[in-house]
Scaffold this motif. Structure first.
Motif, PDB file in Angstrom:
ATOM      1  N   SER A  86       0.847  -1.190   0.000  1.00  0.00           N
ATOM      2  CA  SER A  86       0.000   0.000   0.000  1.00  0.00           C
ATOM      3  C   SER A  86       0.882   1.239   0.000  1.00  0.00           C
ATOM      4  CB  SER A  86      -0.933   0.020   1.221  1.00  0.00           C
ATOM      5  OG  SER A  86      -0.187   0.100   2.424  1.00  0.00           O
ATOM      6  N   ILE A  87       0.352   2.320  -0.532  1.00  0.00           N
ATOM      7  CA  ILE A  87       1.117   3.561  -0.599  1.00  0.00           C
ATOM      8  C   ILE A  87       0.157   4.739  -0.547  1.00  0.00           C
ATOM      9  CG2 ILE A  87       1.116   3.722  -3.131  1.00  0.00           C
ATOM     10  CD1 ILE A  87       4.041   4.691  -2.918  1.00  0.00           C
ATOM     11  N   ASP A  88       0.582   5.819   0.113  1.00  0.00           N
ATOM     12  CA  ASP A  88      -0.207   7.049   0.209  1.00  0.00           C
ATOM     13  C   ASP A  88       0.636   8.220  -0.281  1.00  0.00           C
ATOM     14  OD1 ASP A  88      -2.333   5.700   1.356  1.00  0.00           O
ATOM     15  OD2 ASP A  88      -1.692   6.120   3.404  1.00  0.00           O
ATOM     16  N   ARG A  89       0.016   9.097  -1.053  1.00  0.00           N
ATOM     17  CA  ARG A  89       0.630  10.361  -1.436  1.00  0.00           C
ATOM     18  C   ARG A  89      -0.265  11.475  -0.904  1.00  0.00           C
ATOM     19  NH1 ARG A  89       4.429   7.986  -1.781  1.00  0.00           N
ATOM     20  NH2 ARG A  89       5.777   7.452  -3.543  1.00  0.00           N
ATOM     21  N   THR A  90       0.210  12.183   0.117  1.00  0.00           N
ATOM     22  CA  THR A  90      -0.580  13.222   0.761  1.00  0.00           C
ATOM     23  C   THR A  90       0.278  14.462   0.972  1.00  0.00           C
ATOM     24  OG1 THR A  90      -0.021  12.417   2.976  1.00  0.00           O
ATOM     25  CG2 THR A  90      -2.001  11.504   1.948  1.00  0.00           C
ATOM     26  N   GLY A  91      -0.383  15.555   1.367  1.00  0.00           N
ATOM     27  CA  GLY A  91       0.349  16.783   1.652  1.00  0.00           C
ATOM     28  C   GLY A  91       0.820  17.483   0.393  1.00  0.00           C
TER      29      GLY A  91
END
Length: 219
Positions: A86-91
């Motif tokens: 899983s991976i998140d790209r935030t900000g």
């Protein structure tokens, strides 16, 4: 002893897993994957299903966890691969004008609300196989969603478009196979519940404005 129907179902499940892994390892391309997945569903015998994966290496479950960390890192700036992870790209992350997103047996979140944008339309080329992708955008964006689904779902959760003015364009292309793609519209810092309440308020206000704009009827 297992029934023929049970054996056929297990063979289908194993074939889907093997095909997804073969696609993730670039052993087969997107068109071949689509054709074989459809053939798996049409097959009436275990032998037919086995023949569709005979040229692919078996999935080795002991290698999944160690491989996941390396494959969850975006390659070459405009490619994002997620395999068994899983991976998140935030900000405030930098969004390329075009990104190829491939999620196989994994989950990914792309939060664009506070991202650094390229100054023009954003294009996401999406290929999901047994995975989930959430794309979060701020209100007011213009969406051009042309993603097809094969035994999957594509859902867009957004409110009414704002009146006039130029808007950021987000184009989505690709295929969702045994997977889920959801596009959320939220304000920065807003959660799913807050977004639902805001959309209800906006729809109610829009209905009231429309009602006031109607000509009054004759007495």
């Amino acid at each position: 002893m297992d029934s023929p129907a049970g054996q056929l179902q297990r063979a289908r499940e194993w074939a889907r897993t093997r095909l997804g892994d073969g696609y993730a390892q670039d052993l087969i391309d997107q068109d071949t994957l689509d054709e074989r997945l459809e053939a798996v569903e049409r097959a009436t015998t275990v032998a037919e299903i086995d023949a569709l994966t005979a040229d692919l290496r078996p999935v080795e479950s002991t290698a999944l966890v160690p491989a996941a960390a390396a494959l969850a890192v975006p390659a070459a700036g405009s490619r994002l691969r997620v395999l068994f992870s899983s991976i998140d790209r935030t900000g405030a992350w930098h969004v390329p004008a075009r990104t190829h997103v491939r999620v196989v047996f994994g989950d990914a979140t792309l939060d664009l609300r506070q991202a650094v944008l390229p100054g023009g339309p954003i294009e996401l080329d999406i290929h999901l196989v047994f995975g989930n992708l959430e794309v979060i955008i701020p209100p007011g964006w213009q969406l051009d969603n042309d993603c097809g689904a094969i035994l999957g779902s594509v859902e867009q959760l957004s409110g009414p478009p704002p009146p006039g003015g130029s808007r950021q364009v987000l184009r989505l292309r690709g295929r969702v196979i045994f997977s889920s793609l959801t596009i959320h519209e939220r304000l920065p810092g807003e959660n799913a519940g807050g977004a639902r309440k805001r959309r209800k308020r906006e729809l109610k206000a829009l209905a009231e404005r429309s009602a006031r704009a109607l000509p009054a009827g004759d007495d």
